[in-house]
Every structure is written in C-alpha cells, then in structure tokens.
Design a protein around this motif. Structure first.
Motif, PDB file in Angstrom:
ATOM      1  N   GLU A  33      66.243  17.528  42.103  1.00 56.15           N
ATOM      2  CA  GLU A  33      65.560  18.932  42.339  1.00 56.15           C
ATOM      3  C   GLU A  33      65.938  19.908  41.293  1.00 56.15           C
ATOM      4  O   GLU A  33      65.148  21.054  41.291  1.00 56.15           O
ATOM      5  N   THR A  34      66.809  19.956  40.465  1.00 54.36           N
ATOM      6  CA  THR A  34      67.148  20.976  39.473  1.00 54.36           C
ATOM      7  C   THR A  34      65.983  20.887  38.501  1.00 54.36           C
ATOM      8  O   THR A  34      65.517  21.902  37.785  1.00 54.36           O
ATOM      9  N   GLY A  35      65.285  19.469  38.537  1.00 53.37           N
ATOM     10  CA  GLY A  35      64.323  19.472  37.390  1.00 53.37           C
ATOM     11  C   GLY A  35      64.717  18.909  35.999  1.00 53.37           C
ATOM     12  O   GLY A  35      64.233  19.091  35.184  1.00 53.37           O
ATOM     13  N   THR A  36      66.128  18.707  36.004  1.00 49.42           N
ATOM     14  CA  THR A  36      66.478  18.515  34.383  1.00 49.42           C
ATOM     15  C   THR A  36      66.001  17.093  34.000  1.00 49.42           C
ATOM     16  O   THR A  36      65.826  16.278  34.802  1.00 49.42           O
ATOM     17  N   THR A  37      65.844  17.212  32.586  1.00 47.43           N
ATOM     18  CA  THR A  37      65.424  15.939  31.969  1.00 47.43           C
ATOM     19  C   THR A  37      66.508  14.801  31.777  1.00 47.43           C
ATOM     20  O   THR A  37      66.073  13.447  32.061  1.00 47.43           O
ATOM     21  N   VAL A  38      67.952  15.326  31.931  1.00 49.14           N
ATOM     22  CA  VAL A  38      68.895  14.310  31.704  1.00 49.14           C
ATOM     23  C   VAL A  38      70.144  14.626  32.379  1.00 49.14           C
ATOM     24  O   VAL A  38      70.343  15.926  32.494  1.00 49.14           O
ATOM     25  N   ILE A  39      70.874  13.778  33.278  1.00 52.50           N
ATOM     26  CA  ILE A  39      72.210  14.317  33.787  1.00 52.50           C
ATOM     27  C   ILE A  39      73.238  13.546  33.034  1.00 52.50           C
ATOM     28  O   ILE A  39      73.005  12.537  32.293  1.00 52.50           O
ATOM     29  N   ASP A  40      74.295  14.145  32.765  1.00 55.36           N
ATOM     30  CA  ASP A  40      75.173  13.725  31.906  1.00 55.36           C
ATOM     31  C   ASP A  40      76.595  13.446  32.873  1.00 55.36           C
ATOM     32  O   ASP A  40      77.033  14.341  33.394  1.00 55.36           O
ATOM     33  N   LEU A  41      76.554  12.146  33.180  1.00 53.26           N
ATOM     34  CA  LEU A  41      77.569  11.707  34.209  1.00 53.26           C
ATOM     35  C   LEU A  41      79.079  11.602  33.926  1.00 53.26           C
ATOM     36  O   LEU A  41      79.207  11.023  32.571  1.00 53.26           O
ATOM     37  N   ASP A  42      80.011  12.030  34.514  1.00 50.33           N
ATOM     38  CA  ASP A  42      81.560  12.070  34.304  1.00 50.33           C
ATOM     39  C   ASP A  42      81.932  10.465  34.563  1.00 50.33           C
ATOM     40  O   ASP A  42      81.093   9.699  35.133  1.00 50.33           O
ATOM     41  N   TRP A  43      83.041  10.072  33.881  1.00 48.42           N
ATOM     42  CA  TRP A  43      83.511   8.751  34.211  1.00 48.42           C
ATOM     43  C   TRP A  43      83.532   8.066  35.602  1.00 48.42           C
ATOM     44  O   TRP A  43      83.593   6.819  35.671  1.00 48.42           O
ATOM     45  N   GLN A  44      83.749   8.894  36.349  1.00 39.98           N
ATOM     46  CA  GLN A  44      83.960   8.348  37.896  1.00 39.98           C
ATOM     47  C   GLN A  44      82.836   7.710  38.335  1.00 39.98           C
ATOM     48  O   GLN A  44      82.840   7.289  39.287  1.00 39.98           O
ATOM     49  N   VAL A  45      81.576   8.023  37.863  1.00 37.93           N
ATOM     50  CA  VAL A  45      80.230   7.385  38.653  1.00 37.93           C
ATOM     51  C   VAL A  45      79.984   6.423  37.892  1.00 37.93           C
ATOM     52  O   VAL A  45      79.908   6.348  36.800  1.00 37.93           O
ATOM     53  N   ASP A  46      79.395   5.522  38.798  1.00 38.50           N
ATOM     54  CA  ASP A  46      78.728   4.240  38.125  1.00 38.50           C
ATOM     55  C   ASP A  46      77.216   4.454  37.817  1.00 38.50           C
ATOM     56  O   ASP A  46      76.427   4.774  38.654  1.00 38.50           O
ATOM     57  N   VAL A  47      77.064   4.586  36.292  1.00 36.24           N
ATOM     58  CA  VAL A  47      75.514   4.721  35.754  1.00 36.24           C
ATOM     59  C   VAL A  47      74.631   3.920  36.352  1.00 36.24           C
ATOM     60  O   VAL A  47      73.474   4.273  36.650  1.00 36.24           O
ATOM     61  N   GLY A  48      75.099   2.520  36.429  1.00 37.04           N
ATOM     62  CA  GLY A  48      73.770   1.820  36.706  1.00 37.04           C
ATOM     63  C   GLY A  48      73.516   1.723  38.296  1.00 37.04           C
ATOM     64  O   GLY A  48      72.429   1.717  38.442  1.00 37.04           O
ATOM     65  N   GLU A  49      74.581   2.052  39.176  1.00 34.81           N
ATOM     66  CA  GLU A  49      74.067   2.327  40.396  1.00 34.81           C
ATOM     67  C   GLU A  49      73.223   3.606  40.677  1.00 34.81           C
ATOM     68  O   GLU A  49      72.211   3.597  41.400  1.00 34.81           O
ATOM     69  N   ILE A  50      73.406   4.467  39.754  1.00 38.70           N
ATOM     70  CA  ILE A  50      72.910   5.997  40.042  1.00 38.70           C
ATOM     71  C   ILE A  50      71.440   5.724  39.582  1.00 38.70           C
ATOM     72  O   ILE A  50      70.476   5.996  40.089  1.00 38.70           O
ATOM     73  N   LEU A  51      71.017   4.949  38.485  1.00 37.31           N
ATOM     74  CA  LEU A  51      69.850   4.759  37.905  1.00 37.31           C
ATOM     75  C   LEU A  51      69.110   4.185  38.757  1.00 37.31           C
ATOM     76  O   LEU A  51      67.884   4.270  38.800  1.00 37.31           O
ATOM     77  N   ASN A  52      69.557   3.167  39.728  1.00 37.95           N
ATOM     78  CA  ASN A  52      68.876   2.455  40.540  1.00 37.95           C
ATOM     79  C   ASN A  52      68.862   3.065  41.943  1.00 37.95           C
ATOM     80  O   ASN A  52      68.356   2.439  42.829  1.00 37.95           O
ATOM     81  N   SER A  53      69.393   4.029  42.154  1.00 33.94           N
ATOM     82  CA  SER A  53      69.296   4.803  43.422  1.00 33.94           C
ATOM     83  C   SER A  53      68.177   5.636  43.960  1.00 33.94           C
ATOM     84  O   SER A  53      67.545   6.010  43.340  1.00 33.94           O
ATOM     85  N   ASP A  54      68.295   5.443  45.460  1.00 35.54           N
ATOM     86  CA  ASP A  54      67.177   6.313  45.931  1.00 35.54           C
ATOM     87  C   ASP A  54      67.238   7.802  45.456  1.00 35.54           C
ATOM     88  O   ASP A  54      66.104   8.561  45.519  1.00 35.54           O
ATOM     89  N   ALA A  55      68.259   8.369  45.302  1.00 34.97           N
ATOM     90  CA  ALA A  55      68.555   9.692  44.910  1.00 34.97           C
ATOM     91  C   ALA A  55      67.661  10.073  43.731  1.00 34.97           C
ATOM     92  O   ALA A  55      67.454  11.023  43.509  1.00 34.97           O
ATOM     93  N   MET A  56      67.561   8.766  42.965  1.00 35.79           N
ATOM     94  CA  MET A  56      66.750   9.206  41.562  1.00 35.79           C
ATOM     95  C   MET A  56      65.363   9.032  41.561  1.00 35.79           C
ATOM     96  O   MET A  56      64.653   9.063  40.644  1.00 35.79           O
ATOM     97  N   ARG A  57      64.779   8.729  42.806  1.00 33.74           N
ATOM     98  CA  ARG A  57      63.316   8.343  42.916  1.00 33.74           C
ATOM     99  C   ARG A  57      62.655   9.835  42.831  1.00 33.74           C
ATOM    100  O   ARG A  57      62.956  10.561  43.634  1.00 33.74           O
TER     101      ARG A  57
END
Lengths: 344, 213
Positions: free
Chosen positions: A249-273
């Motif tokens: 919703e922010t429209g950002t091109t890149v999100i920069d995730l801190d170490w507590q988050v699973d990148v693979g899970e996020i890349l494939n999550s519904d939140a990212m569609r």
C-alpha cells in the motif's frame, strides 16, 4: 554486470548474473577507511571517501550516503552531539511547544547536515555513479517527527493532541520530499527511507495505518515522480503485522526487512500480491555480522539464499545498520556468498 | 466497580486524571496507601504487561499507562509508612555510555516500579564506572542495562568486567536488554538475565527473586 546494472536489472524485474548485495551500511564504513565516525559525520568528502572505500573493499553493489537518524532533526533546529567514534544524536529537540507553525522548512542544499549528505551523494555519484547504485538515506515522516519533537513526547502526543501529530507528520512528509528531491538532483539513483518507529515492536498496526501510511505513500509517490528509480523502505524488527500496508500500500519499490522476518515466506505470501515489491534482507547485524566469523556469515548467507531460492526480487542485505566492526571481512563474506551460491 | 478496580481500570487505559481522582477518593475513604498501590497500581501494571506481551497494546499505550501509574505513585509514596514502604527488590537501571535511547529503559524502570521494586534510574549515557559507583552506593539486588545501538553493546561487557574488578559481581544480578541484544549476547558477556521487552524484564526479576528465596 556491475552493481548498478545488477540492481537496475532486478528493479526491471529481470534476472541478474547473481543476487545483488546491498547492505545497510553508512557510518559503518568509517573505521575500515581509517576514520572516526565524527569525521564521517561532519565532512562530506570523508563521508564519500568512506562509502566508496567500503564499496571497493567489500565489493557490494551500491552505497548509501547518510550521517544518522538525526539529520532532519538537526536541520530543523535540534541540538546534535557528535561523539568522537559513535553515532551522532539529537541532544535537545527543537519543537518543545506543540505548534508546527514554529517550524521552518530547511533548504537541503544549504542546511547542515542535509547539505553534507547532498554533497556526499554528489561526490559518490561523480566517482562511482556509473558502476554502483547510489541510494542515500532520508527519514520517513514518523522518524523525522520523533527527532524533531522527541520520541517519548510524540508518543504522548498521539493521545493528548492527535491533530498536532497529523500536522507534524504533514510537515515531515514535505521535509522528506524536499530532501529526497535534492538528493536525486545530486545524482542519487534511488532513496532509502528509514522508519524504525513504525515497527510493530513500537507502535500498533492501527496507529501505523491511521497516522503514517498515507504520508509514506505521498513521500514515495513524490520521490518516484521526481525520477527515483526506487525507494527502499526500512522498518525495524518483525513487520509481519503490517506487511500488506508496508510492502504494497505504500507503493515502495523495495522493502528492507530486519533479521526477525523470514524473507522467503514474505516473498511468497499473499501480503505481497501482486508480486511486484522487491525484498532486501536480512542477516542479523548484531548477530553473525557483528560477532560471527566470515565463515559464519558465509554460512548464514548461504542458508538465506537457499531459503529464498533464485528469486530476482531478492537483494541480500544486512537486516539493519551494520556496525563498523563488520567491515571488511564479514561484509565481504556476504558478497562472496552471493558469488558462490547466488548465481542465476 | 469498587474504588480499587476503578483505579486499576483508569491506569490500564492510561487515563491519568481519572486515576488520580480515584486515588484521592480512595485515600479520603480510608483505604491504606499500600492497598491502593498493590490492588490498584501494581495489578494494573501486571495487566498492562500481559497486554503488551500478547500484542494487545504497544509502546505508546504502555507509556500512557505508565504515566498514570507514576502520577498515582507520586501521591501515594509519601503516605507509605513502616512495612508498607518495603519494596520487592532494588534495581539500578541505565542506558550505557554513548547511547541516549531511553524509552525502553524508562519502560523497564516503570514496569519494575509497577511490580513493587525500588528503581534507581541513572539515566542515559552511563559509563561503566558510574554503574559501579551506583552499585556501591545503592547496593541493589539488580543492575539493568539497556543499549539500542550495535556500537554501544560492548559497553555492557565492559560494565560487567568493571563490577567484577570491583569485587561486586556476586552481590548483584545483571540484566541486559535493548533492540540489538539477544540471549546469546547476554550469555557471552556473562549477564545473569536477558529481557526482550519491559514485561519480560519484570518476569525475569520475579523469577530470579523466587529462585534465590
């Protein structure tokens, strides 16, 4: 491919030669270049020299001109302190009375330390801008407001005077737009936006949505409208509770995730569609990157790359700001990992 | 709702004026200050801690609850006499040298106070020798250190070494916390405990007190 080509390739949704590496490192480059953090923070030539030295020594793909989170706070009138070899901070905030009318919009070209970062960006762009991605840091609306009003005071303002908070965030959004435009005019390819305070470890997802989200979007839209090739939006800690708003919703091109988050899970999550947003992440800057050996960093990077898979929306990053002691060996190990395990 | 429940509800909701009015009314009707603290304020902060741990509330909500509790304590503490004034434990707390972040440290301090501890807050940018001096002067049961920067984390190790060097290590339990701090780091530097947030810090202290009893 050089770093600029590599990052531009993933921004264009194509496969690069290998996974790009772009750690969040600015004052962290000072020590390896032979300078104290105060030198890095007060002299644009040293600032640029350290950033370029770190880039050449470690071989990552871009640089992030910056001083620290206090830049906007000092530029607007706060009193900053610069320890000899530690991160500068705001010692006395400028907006003690809750009245946004007391603030004056600074000229980023002429007001220190914004002007220092603008000049450092210009120097970096002139020297390495054809081979490396230049993405200087600005603070997002909430982080800037915290540096101008004081973080704890601002937290009380949320309840005691929410209208004032809205006005202050409108001011800091404009401040970010003006500063970001000046950095782009100085030769930046993209802009990094720091918003640590939006973390769900700090404020609620409701507050994020109510007070900050639309302003971040306004800031990002304005920067992209001014020619930015990307925005990199960083929010600390576990951002899963706000992922949809943050990543899409922010429209950002890149999100920069801190170490507590699973990148693979996020890349494939519904939140990212729809799957457009890129993810930069996410070793532990206070864990293996600071206290581990290069071999441990290599192993952690390999594990991360394998967990994500060969995904052109992934940029290997450091989670959060890197410590000066992480350079050059541990930072270099990230690049080695991308070379060894991140080939497409 | 009885008077103590009303105070508790006001503190949990961060309604400072309501909490203060409720406390003044409770005092006027003869309720012992110690009972107001225990059944009004401490119970309220226990609820706040639980809500924080389960992500029902966040730092701003915790801060306004803490503000309400502090206003209440300001009224009640001078009225405490004899055994009523006895605290659960004494805690010296501070943010380490080179680091000015104080919200996390303040929240830990207030939650400990809310749990019935006597808290000596040294503030921010505290050098190892200042922590050592405070341990000598106040003889606390616990020393709690905070750091939010990776560049200031090493000061925790230096402080523990300084306390050791001054022969006070066995006299005080050391707790560390802050965004970049982990349990692993706490173990590496020889701290006795680590807390990921203010509510956990209180749990740690209670657990350690229970263990030593």
């Amino acid at each position: 491919m050089n770093g600029l080509e590599r990052i531009r390739t993933v921004l264009d949704a194509n496969e690069p030669d290998r996974i790009p590496v772009f750690p969040l490192v600015h004052y962290g480059t000072a020590r390896a270049a032979g300078y104290k953090i105060r030198d890095f923070s007060t002299d644009p030539e040293i600032n640029a020299r350290c950033l370029i030295h770190g880039y050449r020594q470690c071989g990552y793909d871009g640089v992030q001109p910056s001083v620290a989170v206090m830049v906007e706070g000092e530029a607007v009138g706060g009193l900053a302190e610069y320890p000899e070899d530690n991160v500068p901070f705001i010692k006395d905030v400028c907006l003690k009375i809750p009245d946004v009318g007391l603030l004056t919009m600074p000229d980023p070209q002429a007001t220190n330390p914004m002007s220092l970062v603008v000049e450092s960006t210009r120097l970096c762009a002139a020297e390495i801008g054809r081979e490396a991605f230049i993405a200087p840091s600005i603070m997002g609306p909430l982080n800037s407001a915290g540096q101008i009003r004081g973080v704890e005071t601002l937290m009380f303002d949320f309840f005691d005077r929410p209208d004032f908070v809205g006005e202050l965030l409108d001011f800091t959004t404009e401040l970010g737009i003006e500063y970001g435009k000046a950095l782009l005019d100085a030769g930046a390819h993209g802009v990094f936006i720091g918003e640590a305070m939006c973390s769900p470890a700090f404020i609620s997802p409701n507050f994020y949505r109510k007070f900050v989200l639309s302003r971040q979007k306004r800031l990002i839209d304005a920067l992209m409208g001014h020619g930015a090739e990307c925005t990199i939006l960083h929010i600390c800690a576990d951002t899963k509770p706000i992922m949809r708003a943050y990543a899409v919703e922010t429209g950002t091109t890149v999100i920069d995730l801190d170490w507590q988050v699973d990148v693979g899970e996020i890349l494939n999550s519904d939140a990212m569609r729809p799957e457009k947003t890129l993810v930069r992440g996410n070793l532990d800057p206070a864990g293996e990157l600071l206290r581990g050996t290069p071999r441990e960093v290599l192993a952690a990077s390999k594990k991360l790359i394998e967990s994500v898979g060969k995904n052109p929306r992934f940029i290997l990053g450091s989670g959060c700001a890197m410590n000066p002691d992480s350079l050059p060996a541990n930072c270099g190990a990230m690049v080695e990992a991308a070379e060894r395990y991140g080939r497409f | 709702m009885n008077r103590l429940d009303a105070i508790k509800t006001a503190v949990v909701a961060g309604k400072m004026e309501e909490a203060v009015a409720g406390i003044n009314a409770a005092i006027a009707t003869g309720i012992a200050p110690g009972d107001i603290i225990r059944m009004g304020l401490i119970e309220a902060m226990t609820v706040v801690g639980e809500q924080f741990k389960s992500n029902e509330i966040y730092v701003p909500e915790m801060l306004i609850a803490a503000r309400a509790m502090k206003a209440g304590l300001h009224i009640l503490k001078p009225l405490m006499v004899g055994n009523e004034a006895k605290s659960l434990a004494a805690v010296v707390i501070g943010t380490v040298k080179g680091d000015l972040h104080d919200i996390g440290k303040n929240l830990v301090g207030i939650m400990m106070e809310g749990a019935g501890c006597k808290v000596i807050d040294l503030g921010v940018d505290i050098a190892p020798d200042k922590f050592v001096e405070a341990v000598h002067i106040h003889r606390p049961d616990f020393l709690a250190m905070s750091a939010l920067l990776t560049t200031t984390m090493p000061v925790m190790r230096e402080t523990i070494a300084a306390i050791e060097k001054n022969g006070k290590r066995s006299a005080v339990k050391v707790l560390v916390g802050g965004a970049p701090i982990s349990r692993k780091f706490a173990d590496e530097i020889g701290a006795d405990g680590y807390a990921g947030n203010a509510a956990e810090a209180v749990d740690q202290i209670k657990a350690m007190i229970h263990k030593t009893k």
